[in-house]
Design a protein around this motif. Structure first.
Motif, PDB file in Angstrom:
ATOM      1  N   SER A  15       0.137 -15.161 -18.807  1.00 32.22           N
ATOM      2  CA  SER A  15       1.553 -14.842 -18.976  1.00 32.22           C
ATOM      3  C   SER A  15       2.137 -15.950 -19.837  1.00 32.22           C
ATOM      4  O   SER A  15       1.789 -17.118 -19.681  1.00 32.22           O
ATOM      5  N   TRP A  16       2.990 -15.580 -20.759  1.00 31.50           N
ATOM      6  CA  TRP A  16       3.583 -16.553 -21.662  1.00 31.50           C
ATOM      7  C   TRP A  16       4.894 -16.012 -22.212  1.00 31.50           C
ATOM      8  O   TRP A  16       5.159 -14.823 -22.161  1.00 31.50           O
ATOM      9  N   GLU A  17       5.702 -16.927 -22.720  1.00 26.92           N
ATOM     10  CA  GLU A  17       7.022 -16.593 -23.237  1.00 26.92           C
ATOM     11  C   GLU A  17       7.036 -16.870 -24.733  1.00 26.92           C
ATOM     12  O   GLU A  17       6.601 -17.930 -25.177  1.00 26.92           O
TER      13      GLU A  17
ATOM     14  N   VAL B 124       8.811 -12.376 -22.039  1.00 29.70           N
ATOM     15  CA  VAL B 124       7.615 -12.743 -21.292  1.00 29.70           C
ATOM     16  C   VAL B 124       6.538 -11.704 -21.566  1.00 29.70           C
ATOM     17  O   VAL B 124       6.781 -10.500 -21.511  1.00 29.70           O
TER      18      VAL B 124
END
Length: 149
Positions: free
Chosen positions: A26-28, A34
């Motif tokens: 998971s990353w932004e 997101v």
């Protein structure tokens, strides 16, 4: 007869439940959206709050907001007569990566340092930047090395 079939199906489900594992990220992105993917953020994206999850052991790592290009910080906890420890050490040396090794059989303080990070005694145990990596797998080490803080 139905009891035996039902019992057999339940037994097989329990046996194979631990065999599967799935890793996801998971990353932004820059816009604050997101993303949850089965691959790390592309190098062309300035990803923040990157997290790697491994379904078999829970969360593996959390990186910092940015990914500057610098040498990774690697700490390796090992023990004597450990073939996977030898593989991890050789892998890091072959990649010409600097790392600090603590042998828990030879140094009592090493065991204390390990306990401050994680309460288990399994080796090899590596901290690559902020990623905690249990055991040795070339694939997992490579993924952890690509997610530099």
């Amino acid at each position: 007869m139905r009891k035996h079939v039902f019992f057999g199906m339940v037994l097989m489900a329990v046996m194979f439940a631990g065999v599967t594992s799935a890793e996801y990220y998971s990353w932004e992105d820059e816009a604050g959206a997101v993303h949850i993917t089965d691959y790390p953020p592309p190098s062309t994206v300035n990803a923040r709050n990157v997290k790697i999850y491994d379904q078999t052991i829970g969360q593996v790592t959390v990186t910092s907001d940015k990914q500057p290009e610098k040498a990774p910080e690697i700490t390796l906890f090992t023990k004597n007569n450990c073939p996977d420890c030898d593989k991890a050490r050789t892998f890091l040396k072959d990649k010409n990566l600097a790392f600090t090794e603590y042998n828990m059989d030879q140094d009592e303080k090493a065991a204390e340092k390990r306990k401050a990070i994680d309460d288990s005694q399994d080796v090899p145990f590596a901290v690559i930047n902020k990623a905690q990596v249990y055991g040795f797998s070339e694939t997992v080490y490579n993924r952890a090395l690509k997610l530099t803080p």
